[in-house]
Design a protein around this motif. Structure first.
Motif, PDB file in Angstrom:
ATOM      1  N   ARG A 152       2.622   1.047   7.871  1.00  0.00           N
ATOM      2  CA  ARG A 152       1.561   0.384   7.440  1.00  0.00           C
ATOM      3  C   ARG A 152       1.048   2.022   6.576  1.00  0.00           C
ATOM      4  N   ALA A 155       1.473   1.475   3.039  1.00  0.00           N
ATOM      5  CA  ALA A 155       0.736   0.027   2.831  1.00  0.00           C
ATOM      6  C   ALA A 155      -0.055   0.795   2.315  1.00  0.00           C
ATOM      7  N   ALA A 159      -1.903   0.711  -0.742  1.00  0.00           N
ATOM      8  CA  ALA A 159      -2.927   0.640  -1.795  1.00  0.00           C
ATOM      9  C   ALA A 159      -3.981   1.063  -2.736  1.00  0.00           C
TER      10      ALA A 159
END
Length: 178
Positions: A152, A155, A159
């Motif tokens: 995560r 990720a 982003a």
């Protein structure tokens, strides 16, 4: 933690009490009491009388069986006497008068540690104030890993990469660090 509980080894608790005294007073009280008794060439009982403590209480404080001086006036008298001893030797014929001044609370020292005993004011040798203990703060990357897993974090880095490249780099480092 003012008295020794029966369920703890004395040696460990005495070490903790000395450490606590160091936090409160800048040094263990045993060191200060020794400096005063040896500097003035007096007994611990005579020092206790001048400070306004019982000899037993001063012994407990000095031996770290108790941590705190409960009476602010006693602490003030101890600090004033310590400041005078730190200035240099007290002539033997002046010790009794000094102890009486301390006992009566009539000392020539101000709160700033400046002695105005005859002649030029003399700054007492007082240790500098201790800096407060800072809390241990985890490394930001460790904190991030504690909140979210590596996948995560990667990720989130992807982003944020275009808008906030610095944050994305921190997130990538946190994800890769073990």
């Amino acid at each position: 933690m003012d008295e020794l509980p029966a369920d703890r080894p004395d040696r460990d608790l005495l070490a903790e009490n000395r450490a606590r005294q160091r936090e409160l007073y800048g040094e263990p009280l045993g060191e200060r009491v020794h400096r005063l008794t040896s500097g003035l060439r007096i007994t611990q009982a005579r020092l206790a009388s001048a400070l306004g403590l019982s000899p037993a209480m001063l012994s407990q404080l000095s031996g770290a069986r108790r941590v705190k001086i409960g009476d602010p006036a006693v602490l003030s008298r101890m600090v004033a006497l310590d400041r005078r001893v730190c200035r240099g030797p007290v002539p033997p014929d002046e010790v009794a008068g000094l102890l009486e001044q301390i006992r009566a609370g009539a000392t020539p020292w101000g709160a700033d540690g400046v002695c105005s005993c005859g002649g030029e004011p003399v700054q007492a040798a007082v240790p500098p104030p201790r800096e407060p203990r800072r809390p241990v703060v985890p490394h930001p990357e460790d904190a991030l890993r504690g909140v979210i897993g590596p996948a995560r974090l990667i990720a989130a880095a992807a982003a944020l990469a275009t808008s906030f490249p610095e944050l994305a780099e921190v997130l990538r480092r946190a994800a890769s660090r073990r």
